[in-house]
Design a protein around this motif. Structure first.
Motif, PDB file in Angstrom:
ATOM      1  N   TYR A  95       0.832  -1.200   0.000  1.00  0.00           N
ATOM      2  CA  TYR A  95       0.000   0.000   0.000  1.00  0.00           C
ATOM      3  C   TYR A  95       0.870   1.256   0.000  1.00  0.00           C
ATOM      4  O   TYR A  95       0.599   2.220  -0.705  1.00  0.00           O
ATOM      5  N   CYS A  96       1.924   1.232   0.798  1.00  0.00           N
ATOM      6  CA  CYS A  96       2.816   2.389   0.826  1.00  0.00           C
ATOM      7  C   CYS A  96       3.401   2.622  -0.566  1.00  0.00           C
ATOM      8  O   CYS A  96       3.453   3.762  -1.048  1.00  0.00           O
ATOM      9  N   ALA A  97       3.817   1.544  -1.214  1.00  0.00           N
ATOM     10  CA  ALA A  97       4.388   1.675  -2.558  1.00  0.00           C
ATOM     11  C   ALA A  97       3.357   2.241  -3.527  1.00  0.00           C
ATOM     12  O   ALA A  97       3.660   3.109  -4.360  1.00  0.00           O
ATOM     13  N   ILE A  98       2.109   1.769  -3.420  1.00  0.00           N
ATOM     14  CA  ILE A  98       1.042   2.235  -4.319  1.00  0.00           C
ATOM     15  C   ILE A  98       0.800   3.733  -4.127  1.00  0.00           C
ATOM     16  O   ILE A  98       0.759   4.500  -5.092  1.00  0.00           O
ATOM     17  N   PHE A  99       0.650   4.147  -2.877  1.00  0.00           N
ATOM     18  CA  PHE A  99       0.335   5.560  -2.640  1.00  0.00           C
ATOM     19  C   PHE A  99       1.530   6.455  -2.973  1.00  0.00           C
ATOM     20  O   PHE A  99       1.356   7.568  -3.460  1.00  0.00           O
ATOM     21  N   ASP A 100       2.730   5.967  -2.731  1.00  0.00           N
ATOM     22  CA  ASP A 100       3.919   6.720  -3.148  1.00  0.00           C
ATOM     23  C   ASP A 100       3.887   6.942  -4.653  1.00  0.00           C
ATOM     24  O   ASP A 100       4.108   8.050  -5.141  1.00  0.00           O
ATOM     25  N   ARG A 101       3.627   5.878  -5.391  1.00  0.00           N
ATOM     26  CA  ARG A 101       3.647   5.984  -6.848  1.00  0.00           C
ATOM     27  C   ARG A 101       2.531   6.882  -7.370  1.00  0.00           C
ATOM     28  O   ARG A 101       2.663   7.482  -8.442  1.00  0.00           O
ATOM     29  N   CYS A 102       1.417   6.953  -6.648  1.00  0.00           N
ATOM     30  CA  CYS A 102       0.311   7.830  -7.068  1.00  0.00           C
ATOM     31  C   CYS A 102       0.581   9.290  -6.692  1.00  0.00           C
ATOM     32  O   CYS A 102      -0.247  10.164  -6.992  1.00  0.00           O
ATOM     33  N   PRO A 107      10.964   8.965 -16.547  1.00  0.00           N
ATOM     34  CA  PRO A 107      11.358   8.717 -15.150  1.00  0.00           C
ATOM     35  C   PRO A 107      10.215   8.962 -14.167  1.00  0.00           C
ATOM     36  O   PRO A 107      10.211   8.404 -13.071  1.00  0.00           O
ATOM     37  N   ALA A 108       9.267   9.810 -14.551  1.00  0.00           N
ATOM     38  CA  ALA A 108       8.190  10.181 -13.619  1.00  0.00           C
ATOM     39  C   ALA A 108       7.036   9.184 -13.643  1.00  0.00           C
ATOM     40  O   ALA A 108       6.195   9.182 -12.752  1.00  0.00           O
ATOM     41  N   ARG A 109       7.000   8.333 -14.669  1.00  0.00           N
ATOM     42  CA  ARG A 109       5.865   7.424 -14.797  1.00  0.00           C
ATOM     43  C   ARG A 109       5.740   6.464 -13.631  1.00  0.00           C
ATOM     44  O   ARG A 109       4.652   6.114 -13.211  1.00  0.00           O
ATOM     45  N   HIS A 110       6.893   6.030 -13.157  1.00  0.00           N
ATOM     46  CA  HIS A 110       6.867   4.949 -12.182  1.00  0.00           C
ATOM     47  C   HIS A 110       6.503   5.434 -10.780  1.00  0.00           C
ATOM     48  O   HIS A 110       6.000   4.675  -9.962  1.00  0.00           O
ATOM     49  N   GLY A 111       6.767   6.709 -10.506  1.00  0.00           N
ATOM     50  CA  GLY A 111       6.510   7.177  -9.153  1.00  0.00           C
ATOM     51  C   GLY A 111       6.101   8.616  -9.155  1.00  0.00           C
ATOM     52  O   GLY A 111       5.769   9.159 -10.195  1.00  0.00           O
ATOM     53  N   SER A 112       6.136   9.231  -7.971  1.00  0.00           N
ATOM     54  CA  SER A 112       5.729  10.627  -7.879  1.00  0.00           C
ATOM     55  C   SER A 112       6.730  11.496  -8.626  1.00  0.00           C
ATOM     56  O   SER A 112       7.905  11.172  -8.710  1.00  0.00           O
ATOM     57  N   ASP A 113       6.240  12.594  -9.142  1.00  0.00           N
ATOM     58  CA  ASP A 113       7.073  13.445 -10.007  1.00  0.00           C
ATOM     59  C   ASP A 113       8.214  14.060  -9.217  1.00  0.00           C
ATOM     60  O   ASP A 113       7.994  14.701  -8.245  1.00  0.00           O
TER      61      ASP A 113
END
Length: 576
Positions: free
Chosen positions: A181-188, A570-576
């Motif tokens: 969940y942490c990974a998901i919300f980080d990436r969003c 580079p920004a696709r995978h995680g937060s900008d």
RNA sequence: CGGGGAGUAGCUCAGCCCGGUAGAGCACUACGUUCGGGACGUAGGGGUCGCAGGUUCAAAUCCUGUCUCCCCGACCA
């Protein structure tokens, strides 16, 4: 995609019924249209964003070893009756009847349906641990749907269910979901925190809510800046306090005053000209077969879950009006602590510690008392933490004042234990060949709510500012003058090149004027913008700008796609 | 479920008190002028005024009922 064919119905004006910024912007930016109360059509831009969030969820859950499946929305009533939730879930459960008069629920959550599947299909400890998930529409007939997709009656949720052979294994699985969940919300691109929470109707013991920090959030979080304790307000505890009156406190005599017809704290407070903090609210609860009186400061609220844990009972309920009359000898609204019958256990909340000269009900209809002193007029059997924690209460871990902030609950994960497996007879065979109930966990994540939360956190006064990872498109190409052949040709070339470079690109091919295209581009918030105008084309350049930082750079048309790819990939995978 | 507010054009709203042929802005269609931050002109299309009764010569407007939507609150004594 060409804007002229994309069904992006932007609005200049705010919709009249939208209150929070995410709802307003979702409607104005052409993401969302209502179909019924709390029921919406997700328009193409929103769907693209939903698919991005879903993809992030799939990647992270697949990686931690969960597997996706798709159970039905329509649940036979019998399954819900097995766990008792057909009745317990109440009106929140949408129900339908088929032509044979058989009852079904429209799934609000899927513990029953998944547990039923697993009890049929999983026989051996060798198949465990097993985690399954789905991303599907859920139905909840909310008391008051509001804030667009934040509290809708039909919404998209990812829900997962884990099945482990024992508690240790289950806790381990739980931690994996927590990390995913942490990974998901980080990436969003969300600023969030995981907090201790109340299990509520779902059940189980250990559980955490994932809160996206936002002032418009419906949930309150109490956190301690000193030691890091954080919990949802329904769950948050506070440290014990001693009942020590301030120096120089002069007790007054207990006096009975007439308060005809004034049954609430606010009414009596107004009548007597005293603040609600100077009141004792005396509430009677039924716990099993006992009646308990709970005293709380007039401006505070009882936390029934805390009370239930203190009394070690499954459920506490407010005493009926008849019971109140019998115990206090007065109509409801006039209960006080000082003349209650002997058999009644009296619990005082810490919010009353250190307070004297209190107002309380007189246990006589239409009368209250003033000058009440705890210790002189009433001796509680017990002091306890049974009120809903608020800003300033002492931290249960370190005693420093808790701070209240607001958040949007985007995820909630639970260690369920064997509540559902036992209720539904879901067992596997262990090494010795004995049947053992599964240790379960369940893990919810509101997909549409994640998007609303992302907009709450990423917008300005002109519109949405999408994080790249969940943006409906990555690039918007804006030809400013559709009558200029050179401009249109350049824009088309850039559009083609961006698509060839696998950039998700929207071309604003509408014949509108520059101003309105800029305004719409700001509104829908695509992260990167390419502006093609007559001036630049003559000089052989176009402008590239990000939505977040408006300062454009000039780039030669044939370099735009490369230029953007270097920034976007580079920004696709995680937060900008 | 309780309390408040609102239903008039696709959207945002005026008109209602004081009854007399239904309006504005935005959006849409056509033409012209304009053209780098939500342009302007001219012409045009679009509403059984939520629905059902009633009063009246006449109802968006007054009365009754009903439906829907929005806001606030919900065993808190």
């Amino acid at each position: 995609m060409r804007w002229s064919r994309a069904l992006i119905p932007t609005l200049k004006e705010d919709p009249a019924d939208a209150e929070v910024v995410s709802h307003r912007l979702m409607v104005r930016a052409g993401l969302l249209r209502p179909a019924a109360r709390g029921v919406y059509t997700y328009l193409p831009l929103l769907l693209r964003s939903i698919l991005k969030v879903s993809q992030i969820i799939r990647e992270e859950l697949d990686r931690m070893g969960a597997v996706e499946l798709l159970p039905p929305i329509l649940h036979p009533a019998e399954l819900w009756k097995e766990t008792g939730r057909w009745d317990l879930y109440g009106p929140l459960l949408m129900r339908v009847t088929d032509r044979h008069e058989r009852g079904y629920a429209l799934g609000p959550t899927h513990e029953e349906i998944v547990t039923d599947l697993i009890r049929r299909e999983v026989r051996s400890y060798r198949q465990l641990p097993l985690s399954v998930y789905q991303i599907q529409t859920k139905f909840r007939d909310e008391i008051r749907p509001r804030f667009g997709v934040m509290r809708a009656r039909e919404f998209l949720m990812k829900d997962a269910y884990s099945f482990d052979p024992d508690e240790v294994s289950m806790a381990n699985t739980y931690q994996k979901f927590h990390d995913a969940y942490c990974a998901i919300f980080d990436r969003c691109g969300l600023a969030y925190r995981a907090v201790e929470a109340e299990a509520g109707e779902i059940g189980g013991t250990v559980n955490h809510e994932f809160m996206v920090l936002a002032g418009t959030g419906e949930s309150a979080v109490l956190s301690c800046g000193a030691c890091g304790y954080a919990a949802a307000s329904e769950r948050a505890e506070s440290a014990p306090r001693e009942h020590q009156l301030p120096d120089g406190h002069q007790p007054k005599p207990l006096e009975v005053v007439d308060t005809p017809g004034q049954t609430t704290v606010d009414e009596v407070a107004q009548l007597l000209g005293k603040p609600a903090e100077a009141f004792v609210k005396t509430l009677l609860f039924e716990a099993d077969d006992n009646t308990v009186a709970v005293l709380v400061r007039g401006d505070r609220e009882i936390n029934e879950a805390k009370l239930g844990r203190l009394l070690a009972v499954e459920r506490v309920e407010m005493a009926t009006p008849e019971r109140v009359v019998k115990v206090t000898g007065a109509e409801v609204g006039f209960a006080g602590p000082h003349t209650l019958p002997d058999g009644i256990r009296i619990i005082a909340d810490y919010s009353l510690a250190g307070r004297g000269d209190l107002v309380a009900g007189a246990n006589q209809t239409d009368r209250h008392v003033t000058g009440l002193e705890i210790g002189r007029d009433v001796e509680p059997h017990e002091w306890a933490d049974v009120s809903v924690a608020i800003d300033g209460d002492p931290c249960p871990q370190c005693g420093q004042p808790l701070k209240e902030t607001r958040g949007i609950e985007v995820g909630h994960i639970f260690q369920l234990g064997t509540k559902y497996s036992v209720a539904m007879g879901a067992t596997f065979l262990d090494e010795s060949g004995s049947p053992v109930p599964f240790e379960m966990g369940c893990y919810g994540l509101g997909v549409t709510r994640v998007i609303a939360a992302a907009i709450e956190q990423n917008h300005d006064d002109r519109g949405i500012i999408w994080p790249v990872a969940i943006a409906p498109y990555e690039v918007e190409v804006i030809p400013l003058n559709m009558d200029s052949e050179a401009v249109v040709k350049t824009a088309e070339q850039i559009y083609e090149a961006c698509q060839a470079a696998h950039l998700e690109t929207l071309l604003d091919d509408r014949p509108d004027r520059a101003g309105s295209k800029f305004a719409d581009a700001d509104l829908i918030g695509i992260p990167w913008r390419v502006v093609v105008g007559d001036r630049g084309v003559e000089e052989g350049v176009v402008e590239v700008a990000s939505r977040r930082e408006a300062e454009p750079v000039t780039v030669a048309p044939n370099e735009v796609a490369n230029h953007l790819r270097e920034r976007i990939e580079p920004a696709r995978h995680g937060s900008d």
